[in-house]
Design an enzyme around this catalytic site. Sequence first.
Site, short mmCIF file in Angstrom:
data_model
loop_
_atom_site.label_atom_id
_atom_site.label_comp_id
_atom_site.label_asym_id
_atom_site.label_seq_id
_atom_site.Cartn_x
_atom_site.Cartn_y
_atom_site.Cartn_z
NE ARG A 242 -2.56 35.27 -42.14
CZ ARG A 242 -2.24 33.99 -41.84
NH1 ARG A 242 -0.99 33.58 -41.92
NH2 ARG A 242 -3.18 33.15 -41.48
CG ASP A 266 6.33 31.24 -45.52
OD1 ASP A 266 6.50 30.67 -46.62
OD2 ASP A 266 5.55 30.80 -44.65
CD GLU A 271 0.07 34.82 -48.50
OE1 GLU A 271 1.08 35.37 -48.03
OE2 GLU A 271 -0.40 33.73 -48.11
CG HIS A 289 1.31 31.39 -46.41
ND1 HIS A 289 0.36 32.39 -46.28
CD2 HIS A 289 1.32 30.75 -45.22
CE1 HIS A 289 -0.17 32.33 -45.06
NE2 HIS A 289 0.40 31.34 -44.40
CB ILE A 290 5.78 26.49 -47.19
CG1 ILE A 290 7.17 27.16 -47.10
CG2 ILE A 290 5.31 26.39 -48.64
CD1 ILE A 290 8.30 26.30 -47.65
N GLY A 291 4.89 28.07 -44.03
CA GLY A 291 5.28 27.98 -42.61
C GLY A 291 4.80 26.72 -41.92
C1 DGY Z 1 -1.95 29.89 -40.23
O1 DGY Z 1 -2.29 28.89 -39.61
O2 DGY Z 1 -2.34 31.03 -39.93
C2 DGY Z 1 -1.06 29.67 -41.41
O3 DGY Z 1 -0.57 30.87 -41.90
C3 DGY Z 1 -1.80 28.92 -42.50
O4 DGY Z 1 -2.98 29.56 -42.76
#
Ligand code: DGY
Length: 323
Positions: A242, A266, A271, A289-291
């Site tokens: 995060r 990411d 964001e 943020h595509i993890g």
């Molecule tokens: C999570 O699951 O925390 C990912 O970052 C998507 O929100």
Amino acid sequence: MSAARKPEVLVSRKLPPAVEARLLRDYRPLLNPEDRLYTAEELLARAKSADALLICHTEHLDADLIARLPPQLRVIANFSVGVDHVDLAAAAARGLIVTNTPDVLADATAEVTLLCLLGAARRASEGERLIRAGQWHSWSPAFMVGTQVTGKRLGIIGMGRVGQVTARRARGFDMQIHYCNRRRLPPELEANAIYHPTLESLLPQCEFLALHCPATPDTDGLLNAERIALLPDGAIVVNTARGSVVDEPALLAALRSGKLAAAGLDVYRNEPAIDPAFIDSRNTFLLPHIGSATRETRDAMGFRALDNLDAVFAGADPRDKVV
Ligand code: DGY
């Protein structure tokens, strides 16, 4: 169960087709086919007769919003492992159950961690931009020289599920794993990684540093200027956890000064409205943020969230109860 008695679920974002199909079979879902980002007022208005919320990290449920949720609402099921967007204390005080989706996104997120690590070390964004701008004119021994990954020391902060998979994948590059975690892992999970009880002991070892700790008040700004100073010169920082875990102005200053060779990111504090200094920076590899963004993982996250809802409405304890 008759249609009239099916619980009503407000679904805040568009979910994968197979997940929405199961929702339509088992619940009365209020879907969001246009995938609009609801304001707090819109969310509250749509939730008026809901028994459950199925939300993502894009919905911020602060104490004020939680206080205004309708009285019949029983559960907030998150389509995410992170729950920093929900005021858990406020939810618990109202007797709401909150669930998340752990485990199922570890592989996908670790893939993106390695992508960020390699992308930052080998200057992938710069190379791509150069080609797309028609500015690749020649090859030379000094051209686009980056940092080799193979055999280097990788420090991991937060050795939960994602951290552990990242360590396994990084061993494929012969990286030596060091980690700092609240608790030392048992030997079978540690797999010869070197445990550091403090960040002060870990950071000087980290030619690469990957952040995998949850966002909590304790980890807010955890990677700050003092801690960056403890990293070896030319270290590379990767964050797929995060944005709030990093003091972004301190990170940007270290990238500008050359203290850090690069960063692969990411996630960002604000964001998608990220600090424009990241966009102007040369030595960053930036992803939006595509993890967890693979078809397999997004399905698994949705099914896991639905398993949690099923448990609540069957009167059982959901597997992934956070509060
Ligand atoms: C999570 O699951 O925390 C990912 O970052 C998507 O929100």
